[in-house]
Design an enzyme around this catalytic site. Sequence first.
Site, short mmCIF file in Angstrom:
data_model
loop_
_atom_site.label_atom_id
_atom_site.label_comp_id
_atom_site.label_asym_id
_atom_site.label_seq_id
_atom_site.Cartn_x
_atom_site.Cartn_y
_atom_site.Cartn_z
N CYS A 1 29.92 62.18 61.01
CA CYS A 1 29.49 62.25 59.61
C CYS A 1 30.44 63.05 58.72
CB CYS A 1 28.08 62.79 59.53
SG CYS A 1 26.91 61.53 60.06
N1 COA Z 1 6.43 57.66 63.87
C1 COA Z 1 5.42 58.47 64.26
N2 COA Z 1 5.59 59.55 65.05
C2 COA Z 1 6.84 59.79 65.48
C3 COA Z 1 7.93 58.98 65.13
C4 COA Z 1 7.69 57.88 64.28
N3 COA Z 1 8.67 57.08 63.89
N4 COA Z 1 9.05 59.47 65.69
C5 COA Z 1 8.68 60.56 66.39
N5 COA Z 1 7.35 60.75 66.28
C6 COA Z 1 6.55 61.81 66.90
C7 COA Z 1 7.24 62.40 68.10
O1 COA Z 1 7.02 61.64 69.26
C8 COA Z 1 6.60 63.76 68.18
O2 COA Z 1 5.32 63.65 68.75
P1 COA Z 1 4.79 64.76 69.77
O3 COA Z 1 4.73 66.02 68.94
O4 COA Z 1 3.48 64.22 70.18
O5 COA Z 1 5.80 64.83 70.86
C9 COA Z 1 6.41 64.14 66.71
O6 COA Z 1 6.40 62.91 65.99
C10 COA Z 1 7.51 65.01 66.20
O7 COA Z 1 8.77 64.41 66.57
P2 COA Z 1 10.14 65.13 66.42
O8 COA Z 1 11.23 64.24 66.92
O9 COA Z 1 10.04 66.49 67.03
O10 COA Z 1 10.18 65.20 64.84
P3 COA Z 1 11.06 66.11 63.91
O11 COA Z 1 10.18 66.77 62.95
O12 COA Z 1 12.04 66.93 64.68
O13 COA Z 1 11.90 65.03 63.09
C11 COA Z 1 14.12 64.15 62.98
C12 COA Z 1 12.80 64.18 63.72
C13 COA Z 1 15.12 63.27 63.70
C14 COA Z 1 13.86 63.58 61.58
C15 COA Z 1 14.65 65.60 62.84
O14 COA Z 1 14.68 66.23 64.11
C16 COA Z 1 16.02 65.68 62.25
O15 COA Z 1 16.25 65.28 61.13
N6 COA Z 1 16.97 66.28 62.94
C17 COA Z 1 18.31 66.38 62.43
C18 COA Z 1 19.07 65.29 63.00
C19 COA Z 1 20.10 64.73 62.08
O16 COA Z 1 20.11 64.93 60.92
N7 COA Z 1 21.01 64.02 62.65
C20 COA Z 1 22.01 63.48 61.87
C21 COA Z 1 22.59 62.34 62.46
S1 COA Z 1 24.05 62.16 61.55
#
Ligand code: COA
Length: 377
Positions: A161
């Site tokens: 990125c």
């Molecule tokens: N719909 C519903 N629930 C979902 C889901 C979806 N699409 N995706 C995940 N969940 C659930 C998970 O299974 C988890 O459930 P659990 O608590 O029962 O295990 C819960 O929601 C929380 O998931 P989690 O992955 O921990 O969510 P989060 O708040 O960390 O958000 C991201 C996920 C990816 C948005 C976040 O971690 C993030 O932005 N990280 C930075 C990564 C990034 O920016 N990368 C850049 C790539 S360039």
Amino acid sequence: MARTTTGIAITGHGVWHPPSVLTNDELVAGFNEFVRRDNARHQAEITAGVREALKESTSEFIYRASGIEQRYVQDKTGLVDPERMCPNIPDRPEDQLSYQAEYAKHAAMIALAKAGRAGEDVDLVVLGASNLQRLYPAIAIEVQDAVGAKKGYAFDVSIGCSAATGATIMAQQAIQTGAAKCALVVVPELTTGHMNWRERDSHFIFGDASVAFVVEPVERAKPGAWEILSSRMMSKFSSNIRNNAGYLDRCDPSTEHAIDKLFHQHGRRVFKEVVPLAAKFITEHLQSLELAPSQIGRYWLHQANQKLNELVAEYTLGRKATREEAPIILDEFGNTASAGSLIAFSKHNEDLAPGTFGVMSSFGAGYSLASLVLRRM
Ligand code: COA
């Protein structure tokens, strides 16, 4: 005050995206139908406890976790087809412009017009993208030809990125050395091809878009251009955001189509590690210029996730940033990989007065970080 300048400016910018919009609701409807069919197909194993049932996605989670409301996509027919779950992007013959070159050309023509330049003025094309559809001939060289640049050189860079900010810095440095006079930076992020549309943790993250900059010495810039006072890059190895696709894939048929050949990440770990890293990186860059974070009129941050962006701005400023100070474009575009901070810049710079300072910064896979401190001319 000790203030430096590179003597180079961003003189033009342009954004382009494919016309097709994919809303969260459309994405989720297609995904959930895939989940229901997959679970029905494997009902016996699920009942026997040897396979875990897939879980459905929700638009509410997507918006709450990321701030994304929709994204632009090259093709949505394949993405919402529960039997396909992958964009349909037909292969093109070698005598046709390749997809990424076409993306690049669309944004480049807007940026060149904005700078008052034509393709023939360009003597360097630096293409930055987190994914390259092939390695040679370099896509940048195809773009050089497509925009009518007849002199100079072109090359591709790919550093996750930070590919786009990195490409801008490489263009700036090439002009500083005298190797080029009028550089075109192109960022064709056709990201939907690298995603695992069957994985609910990440199926909502990315969108397709293209952005381009024209970079020239300040002597050639018109009022309103953005002088690059200083630029910085850093990298620190991490496998937390990774895609193992590459030319050796077919050499091991047992893993050739494995899901690690698509984007995958440890989102939570990325969040925890990147926020302090990026805030420290930006703060130290500003300190080196004797600039306080509060002196910056606008932060164009990498558009990964709204919460992550807001926290990086908050850690940097020591208070919450307003939307005006740190604009968000990912609600409309999704995460456009390295294009995000450049799109935020292109869409949100023209209201700022001459003399205003701005910071464009990216942080992503690698980890790779880059920042440019700018001042409006
Ligand atoms: N719909 C519903 N629930 C979902 C889901 C979806 N699409 N995706 C995940 N969940 C659930 C998970 O299974 C988890 O459930 P659990 O608590 O029962 O295990 C819960 O929601 C929380 O998931 P989690 O992955 O921990 O969510 P989060 O708040 O960390 O958000 C991201 C996920 C990816 C948005 C976040 O971690 C993030 O932005 N990280 C930075 C990564 C990034 O920016 N990368 C850049 C790539 S360039």
